[in-house]
Scaffold this motif. Structure first.
Motif, PDB file in Angstrom:
ATOM      1  N   ALA A   1      17.049 -84.000  25.671  1.00 51.40           N
ATOM      2  CA  ALA A   1      15.980 -83.931  24.663  1.00 51.40           C
ATOM      3  C   ALA A   1      15.628 -82.470  24.448  1.00 51.40           C
ATOM      4  O   ALA A   1      15.470 -81.723  25.408  1.00 51.40           O
ATOM      5  CB  ALA A   1      14.752 -84.693  25.142  1.00 51.40           C
ATOM      6  N   ILE A   2      15.531 -82.073  23.191  1.00 44.71           N
ATOM      7  CA  ILE A   2      15.282 -80.664  22.882  1.00 44.71           C
ATOM      8  C   ILE A   2      14.016 -80.513  22.047  1.00 44.71           C
ATOM      9  O   ILE A   2      13.821 -81.232  21.069  1.00 44.71           O
ATOM     10  CB  ILE A   2      16.503 -80.046  22.161  1.00 44.71           C
ATOM     11  CG1 ILE A   2      17.703 -80.060  23.136  1.00 44.71           C
ATOM     12  CG2 ILE A   2      16.200 -78.629  21.672  1.00 44.71           C
ATOM     13  CD1 ILE A   2      18.940 -79.413  22.638  1.00 44.71           C
ATOM     14  N   HIS A   3      13.162 -79.598  22.490  1.00 45.51           N
ATOM     15  CA  HIS A   3      11.921 -79.315  21.769  1.00 45.51           C
ATOM     16  C   HIS A   3      11.780 -77.809  21.600  1.00 45.51           C
ATOM     17  O   HIS A   3      12.111 -77.053  22.502  1.00 45.51           O
ATOM     18  CB  HIS A   3      10.719 -79.842  22.548  1.00 45.51           C
ATOM     19  CG  HIS A   3      10.775 -81.304  22.816  1.00 45.51           C
ATOM     20  ND1 HIS A   3      10.377 -82.237  21.886  1.00 45.51           N
ATOM     21  CD2 HIS A   3      11.202 -82.005  23.897  1.00 45.51           C
ATOM     22  CE1 HIS A   3      10.550 -83.457  22.395  1.00 45.51           C
ATOM     23  NE2 HIS A   3      11.059 -83.348  23.608  1.00 45.51           N
ATOM     24  N   PHE A   4      11.230 -77.415  20.469  1.00 45.51           N
ATOM     25  CA  PHE A   4      11.061 -75.982  20.213  1.00 45.51           C
ATOM     26  C   PHE A   4       9.599 -75.578  20.392  1.00 45.51           C
ATOM     27  O   PHE A   4       8.700 -76.178  19.797  1.00 45.51           O
ATOM     28  CB  PHE A   4      11.542 -75.634  18.803  1.00 45.51           C
ATOM     29  CG  PHE A   4      12.997 -75.957  18.609  1.00 45.51           C
ATOM     30  CD1 PHE A   4      13.979 -75.170  19.207  1.00 45.51           C
ATOM     31  CD2 PHE A   4      13.399 -77.066  17.875  1.00 45.51           C
ATOM     32  CE1 PHE A   4      15.334 -75.476  19.058  1.00 45.51           C
ATOM     33  CE2 PHE A   4      14.752 -77.384  17.722  1.00 45.51           C
ATOM     34  CZ  PHE A   4      15.727 -76.593  18.317  1.00 45.51           C
ATOM     35  N   LEU A   5       9.392 -74.558  21.217  1.00 40.68           N
ATOM     36  CA  LEU A   5       8.040 -74.047  21.446  1.00 40.68           C
ATOM     37  C   LEU A   5       8.014 -72.572  21.070  1.00 40.68           C
ATOM     38  O   LEU A   5       9.049 -72.008  20.698  1.00 40.68           O
ATOM     39  CB  LEU A   5       7.634 -74.261  22.900  1.00 40.68           C
ATOM     40  CG  LEU A   5       7.538 -75.749  23.312  1.00 40.68           C
ATOM     41  CD1 LEU A   5       8.817 -76.219  23.964  1.00 40.68           C
ATOM     42  CD2 LEU A   5       6.355 -76.006  24.228  1.00 40.68           C
ATOM     43  N   THR A   6       6.830 -71.946  21.198  1.00 42.59           N
ATOM     44  CA  THR A   6       6.755 -70.590  20.639  1.00 42.59           C
ATOM     45  C   THR A   6       6.948 -69.451  21.634  1.00 42.59           C
ATOM     46  O   THR A   6       7.306 -68.353  21.220  1.00 42.59           O
ATOM     47  CB  THR A   6       5.422 -70.341  19.894  1.00 42.59           C
ATOM     48  OG1 THR A   6       4.363 -70.342  20.845  1.00 42.59           O
ATOM     49  CG2 THR A   6       5.166 -71.399  18.854  1.00 42.59           C
ATOM     50  N   GLY A   7       6.663 -69.656  22.914  1.00 45.94           N
ATOM     51  CA  GLY A   7       6.820 -68.551  23.859  1.00 45.94           C
ATOM     52  C   GLY A   7       7.000 -69.056  25.270  1.00 45.94           C
ATOM     53  O   GLY A   7       6.877 -70.256  25.533  1.00 45.94           O
TER      54      GLY A   7
END
Lengths: 344, 344, 344, 344
Positions: free
Chosen positions: A54-60
């Motif tokens: 499972a892949i999720h994009f976060l900011t930092g």
């Protein structure tokens, strides 16, 4: 003054900015459900050869670490990190702010964890009067510029499995690690070895963005709830999606990291040629040469970089960081200054 | 299919993207200490006529709310919000996750708080067996598209001062509020009326970014610690700084909001002309017309938007959102479809 | 098998039980507002010669520490403790569970903090990327049975004031400390030296109960809210009030502690006479003799106590704890066994 | 002045005090591992006919609720309670302080939850922008003195199972509930119907103490860690163990509750005979008669009790609470005063 202070001094690789412009007026769903984010996740899965992560994009990095670690742990669980680990030192107690203790291992100059170090922590936490160690946190590259070998990661992986510990890899500088001469890991190895890791974009050419990869099925459920709760879900999720799509469409992610490493290597070779040593072997885009204070005074007039630690009364270890954006002219100028000073 | 689902469907205003490109290779300090962020903060202070406020740039609304509110409250303090308030409903318990209860007021269709509503909450919390209400949260525009008048905000401000309550304004859609026909507040009024507010960029032309403005001296200390701890401090802080610089260099922020409002007004007038009413008066970039289900079936085939609530067996209130990016042709097409359907 | 495992193996001093019986059917207010609690607080203030401190009764050490420390700190604040400090090791991450990091000082065998040790922590935490140290936690006696001198506490007090740090003393075993031969502090000194401390009842003759004394005005506000929120406010608050009234009506608190110390001293003298040494000087009701493993095998057959740490292949340091309830016959028997074994 | 303010005005039933005295000098393990606690747990299991439940003793209701609920929920989970529920109103935000939202149902005068009420909450929380409801909290008796029927609990139980919700019963006044004329539940029914509940000692004759019963296997793991972390594990755990042993050795727990109920019934009958009604049917040890303000003025001169809510300009609902300690003479005196006043 040219800066070798860090790998986030400039904006983003032009190809990424270009992609933002080209897609700008396309209407998309919000909160990471846009086509770019979905495609970028698929692309990353392909590159890893694993369709089930499972892949999720976060900011930092801090956001990713605190969101993920607090999602995985129960209230009495603790994380184990090197005493130099980013979550232990440089995140303003972000993990503790979510309720969890960070237990530390004195890990030596390279900042690496070993099964033996973790075992000591486990031995010291036998019962309910103490927290229960549950997650092992490593960074690759480490905060001290070291790179884990495949064998080291495999040993840690086996140890974690045997001890029911989640194995978490902070990949803020994973690009530099995977393209290091000291590395024999492939991106596709990681899902088989760790429970969770992230692929750092911020420090490798993106404006911002980290791709969290959850490999352990037990940790996948409801992750978007945690992201939203921690303020880690961008309304315009396309912003991270588009960037990762660009980084991994071809080989940009690895090319940029390889450039950063090559620039660091060039500086290292210059330093080595000038007869100076290093705090830890220079194998990534962060190098820690030990230089005479007199020389440093001169260099600081031309270049920005951090003094790291005092080695003796006359020498200081400094940190030099290169990036995708580092100009070879600046590297050459640095080495030249150094040489000139030495031969004076 | 054109979308009126929200005001974050597109990327950023081209002028903002352009600024990102132009500044891209300039080396800057990280973590919000870059020149762009510093300049943007100064510029905002000028626009407000107040040099003494503290300004910080964060990436999104939930993040801003949770970072700020948890920074200001002590463990036993609670926030008061309209039952429809964003922090109460749509932030996955972000405030509670930092340890604080959100007390609610049944605020009616417009989603506005009043002193009387807050007084009821205070009366119900007299002693240490209950949380202590300490912060009043409002949104302008509200989650239901309403706009506070200056008089309403003044009354709330006075009430909060008298009752030792912090007064916090969520300005995710402050641009639309300040350029609404129903508005008589000026940006420069806010520091005199509220303790803290934020100026929303994400929903008004930026890729991401909210400018938090702390007006009350007692709340300014150490705020960067809280940002870092919550993962709200971007390594490339320039990203938000550059955008706010662009939004406020001239009048872009207000121009974009005015466009969004104008587009909403045009739709509203079309709906009104067709003989339909609204759940709440249409005064901002979110409007809530009540339309026959048969008509909605047709419109849904051409346009994307949310059904909001069932009004009766044959009518539904829907939410239409316009933005800086909304195309007038799309608005015209929507009104045309509506008219055609009605006259059939 | 007689137990020297801890100082909470028995119930309560008979005088305390008697007081519970005598007051049993008197109707009183709940939640600490009963006459006994109010009187006990007044009595303690008198004993300290300070009418301006705030006193609250809680049920145990971990509860007192977590309730108080989390009440005093803001989200980015950290506590500083000896690495052996109770809050760092033996409270299952209770402080972290309230959101705060515990920073540690390697404090040596005695478990005492010094200004120099704290200064090192301060030096390592210069900016907002790290937590902000704000509270210094010490225990008297320490977890290793040591006792602070007045001079040591004064130095820490001065250091804390100079560095804007709250100074907190865990007095779970304060009775033993104040009646130790190594002590020159008086109960009445404490409000002048620390910001907060607690007087431990559980380990000195009460069924349960700790009296928290808040000396710093800035920390007094709303404390009952924190107690209630953490589940630390007993409906029948009389239970702790009555017990502290009994402990401090005359001199019972000090008499009981003196007995515990006397019993420990008697064992220490026997051990010393037998030619064995100690991990730390035996000055309180916890002593840590270093004994041959062969001898320990025998002693463990007659007595319960904890092995503390391996000293070398043939010797182990053990922990012996005496209390208000320790019988002199048991002490004599222990010394006798030891002697017999040695002379064999 | 006799008090009907609450059921914790006196100490403990004499038989309990006696047991404390008799066992006082027996040396026992600490932290709930003493023989009394172990026996008490076994005894309770026998009484419930279930050897597989896990039983832990804590000191009070708020502590039990916060320790248990925070142990069972993941960060994004919320509890559902009646708007009058103790965790929602009277615990100073204890649940929220552990990070979890309490979602409320407008439950009517009796304070009972129904499947329909819970369903509404579920319907309003469809996705990751909102918290995920996961635990249903009821109190028996409710905060308004009502008692659940077996059928009502069965319906809630079925509903919770179907919706993957944990079903939690606050049994602070479970004794009064199980001995109420309105009750058809048996203690042994509970483990089959709920996931967790507690048996309240504090309000039914103990000095303090609640027995938490975890019935759902999935919730049992590591519970002692949570207790320790929340400061809920007494060093002298024997204190709660001995009391519950005494309460359940024979029938004391039920006898005491039956006495409380009988006293309440006697008052209720007197009020009924005098022609007055009740806010909710008087079926437990908390009754809420509606009395004329003129009469209340007189009664308040002789008796202590709480005014609950204004019913109209001339009438107020009051709360009268009886307990194991309530004297029949006081009850008679109350009824007599009432009668006298009425016949004047």
């Amino acid at each position: 003054m040219y800066s070798f202070k860090n790998d986030y001094s400039e904006g983003a690789h032009p190809q990424i900015l270009n992609a933002l412009i080209e897609t700008n007026m396309v209407q998309e769903e919000g909160y990471g459900e846009d086509h770019y984010s979905l495609q970028a996740a698929e692309l990353l899965k392909e590159k890893m050869g694993r369709s089930d992560v499972a892949i999720h994009f976060l900011t930092g990095g801090t956001q990713t670490n605190l969101t993920a670690i607090s999602a995985f742990l129960r209230p009495h669980h603790a994380a184990i990190a090197a005493i130099t680990g980013h979550i232990n030192v440089h995140e303003t107690g972000a993990i503790e702010a979510t309720g969890h203790k960070v237990l530390t291992v004195n890990s030596g100059k390279d900042g690496k964890l070993t099964p033996a170090g973790i075992q000591e922590v486990l031995d010291a936490h036998p019962d309910e009067h103490m927290v229960k160690p549950k997650l092992v946190y490593i960074s690759d590259t480490t905060e001290n510029g070291a790179v884990y070998t495949k064998n080291e990661v495999e040993q840690l992986s086996t140890f974690c499995k045997e001890n029911y510990l989640y194995f978490y890899m902070d990949g803020a500088r994973l690009g530099s690690a995977l393209t290091s001469s000291a590395n024999d890991l492939d991106l596709s190895d990681l899902p088989n070895l760790v429970d969770v890791f992230y692929v750092g974009g911020t420090k490798n050419g993106a404006l911002l963005g980290e791709a969290l990869v959850i490999c352990n099925d037990a940790l996948k459920e409801d992750f978007r709830f945690y992201m939203k709760q921690k303020g880690a879900m961008l309304a315009k999720g396309r912003l991270t999606g588009i960037q990762f799509l660009e980084l991994f469409r071809d080989n940009l992610f690895f090319d940029l990291a390889a450039h950063a490493n090559a620039m660091a290597t060039k500086i290292s070779e210059g330093i080595d040629a000038a007869g100076y040593g290093f705090l830890t072997p220079p194998v990534s885009n962060q190098i820690f040469p030990i230089l005479p204070n007199t020389l440093l005074e001169e260099l600081h007039q031309q270049f920005n970089f951090f003094d790291w630690e005092k080695v003796d009364d006359e020498h200081t270890a400094v940190r030099l960081v290169t990036s995708w954006a580092t100009k070879e002219e600046a590297v050459d100028a640095f080495v030249e200054s150094l040489k000139k000073k030495v031969t004076e």
